[in-house]
Structure formats: C-alpha cells, structure tokens
Design a protein around this motif. Structure first.
Motif, PDB file in Angstrom:
ATOM      1  N   MET A  65      30.780  10.352 -46.988  1.00  0.00           N
ATOM      2  CA  MET A  65      30.828   9.232 -46.081  1.00  0.00           C
ATOM      3  C   MET A  65      32.257   8.710 -46.023  1.00  0.00           C
ATOM      4  N   THR A  66      32.778   8.570 -44.851  1.00  0.00           N
ATOM      5  CA  THR A  66      34.128   8.076 -44.668  1.00  0.00           C
ATOM      6  C   THR A  66      34.122   6.555 -44.705  1.00  0.00           C
ATOM      7  N   SER A  67      35.071   6.009 -45.421  1.00  0.00           N
ATOM      8  CA  SER A  67      35.177   4.560 -45.522  1.00  0.00           C
ATOM      9  C   SER A  67      36.373   4.099 -44.707  1.00  0.00           C
ATOM     10  N   THR A  68      36.131   3.204 -43.788  1.00  0.00           N
ATOM     11  CA  THR A  68      37.217   2.651 -42.997  1.00  0.00           C
ATOM     12  C   THR A  68      37.114   1.139 -43.024  1.00  0.00           C
ATOM     13  N   VAL A  69      38.256   0.522 -43.003  1.00  0.00           N
ATOM     14  CA  VAL A  69      38.295  -0.930 -42.938  1.00  0.00           C
ATOM     15  C   VAL A  69      38.806  -1.283 -41.558  1.00  0.00           C
ATOM     16  N   ALA A  70      37.975  -1.932 -40.775  1.00  0.00           N
ATOM     17  CA  ALA A  70      38.368  -2.328 -39.426  1.00  0.00           C
ATOM     18  C   ALA A  70      38.998  -3.705 -39.463  1.00  0.00           C
ATOM     19  N   ARG A 101      31.959  -0.356 -42.564  1.00  0.00           N
ATOM     20  CA  ARG A 101      31.772   1.069 -42.859  1.00  0.00           C
ATOM     21  C   ARG A 101      30.559   1.565 -42.095  1.00  0.00           C
ATOM     22  N   ASP A 102      30.781   2.472 -41.196  1.00  0.00           N
ATOM     23  CA  ASP A 102      29.680   3.149 -40.506  1.00  0.00           C
ATOM     24  C   ASP A 102      28.598   2.187 -40.009  1.00  0.00           C
ATOM     25  N   GLY A 103      28.994   1.133 -39.321  1.00  0.00           N
ATOM     26  CA  GLY A 103      28.037   0.204 -38.731  1.00  0.00           C
ATOM     27  C   GLY A 103      27.518  -0.874 -39.670  1.00  0.00           C
ATOM     28  N   VAL A 104      28.065  -0.926 -40.884  1.00  0.00           N
ATOM     29  CA  VAL A 104      27.638  -1.928 -41.865  1.00  0.00           C
ATOM     30  C   VAL A 104      28.844  -2.773 -42.256  1.00  0.00           C
ATOM     31  N   ALA A 105      28.682  -4.079 -42.216  1.00  0.00           N
ATOM     32  CA  ALA A 105      29.728  -4.992 -42.679  1.00  0.00           C
ATOM     33  C   ALA A 105      29.435  -5.347 -44.130  1.00  0.00           C
ATOM     34  N   ILE A 106      30.421  -5.172 -44.980  1.00  0.00           N
ATOM     35  CA  ILE A 106      30.289  -5.546 -46.384  1.00  0.00           C
ATOM     36  C   ILE A 106      31.122  -6.804 -46.585  1.00  0.00           C
TER      37      ILE A 106
END
Length: 156
Positions: free
Chosen positions: A1-6, A21-26
C-alpha cells in the motif's frame, strides 16, 4: 500500500496531524510527550478539520488516533484544569466546544474509526466513544476522572 500525504488547506498544526492515504484521512493528536491532551484551542481546530474532511470528496473514512502510547489524556492540566481555578467563562466555552466536537464526530457523513492505542481519559474517552467504531489495542483503557476533579461528564 502506498502512503501519501496530501496537502491540507487547514492551517498546519503540530498538535493535530492529518494524513490522507488511499481515501482515508488519519487524524493524529500529536502531543505524545504531554499524552495528547485537549488544550483550549482543540475544539476550534478540530471542528475546522472535520469540516474540511467531510468536504473532501476523495475521502471515504476517517481514523482518529493519538501519537505515542496514549490516545488522549483529556483536558490539559494547567490550562483547562488548574488547581488554582480557571476562569469559569473560559471553562464553559471549552466544554461547549468539546461538546460540539463530539456531536460533529457523531454527525459526520464519513465513518469515523477511533484507533485507541492506549489510555483514553475523560474527554479523550468521550472522543473515542463518539466515533462509529473503536479498534483498541491491548494497552487501551478508558477512564473517566470527572468525579475526582469535581466535574461532570454530562456535556460529553
């Protein structure tokens, strides 16, 4: 799973981190040395964050967690709760703000998952319980200290 910070349009705050990350906000309460307390600025900042997340059409869920070994220690001692007392109006506005955050989490159109990684105390326990579901580690504990402080949890 690729982790990106928008990037986020909410003012960056070291106290609350937002990662997508992939449609989920942490959303991470990020004061681990102080055990992720809820300071006077928390309600306003969290309400802005929740609104932004709900408006983001690329998101499908929100995860709320705490950095370090504690989910959230509740109201910040010395700021919100002080042995010498705190201005009643300041306390009232803070508690009212926390109530709005709890209600906003419950009303959010996105599902909110509490990732309870350690102790959830007072207002921190209320935050976790407001989420749609909580996933707790073996170290997770819920504790309500309101009575010991001469306070009530009725607003949360």
């Amino acid at each position: 799973m690729t982790s990106t910070v928008a990037p986020t349009s909410v003012d960056p705050s070291p106290d609350i981190l937002i990662e997508r990350r992939d449609g989920v906000a942490i959303v991470t309460l990020n004061r681990p040395r102080e055990r992720n307390p809820l300071g006077l600025g928390f309600p306003e900042a969290m309400l802005r964050i929740l609104q932004e997340l709900e408006d983001d059409l690329d998101l499908h869920a929100v995860v709320l967690t705490g950095a370090g070994s504690v989910f959230c220690a509740g109201a910040e001692l010395g700021q919100v709760v002080h042995p010498d007392g705190v201005d009643g109006e300041v306390q009232f506005r803070f508690i009212r703000g926390l109530h709005k955050v709890v209600q906003r989490i419950r009303d959010l159109e996105l599902p909110v998952i509490a990732a309870v990684n350690g102790a959830a105390v007072g207002g921190g326990a209320a935050l976790a319980m407001a989420c749609d579901i909580a996933v707790a580690s073996e170290r997770a504990k819920y504790f309500f200290a309101f009575g010991r402080l001469g306070a009530a949890a009725c607003d949360m």
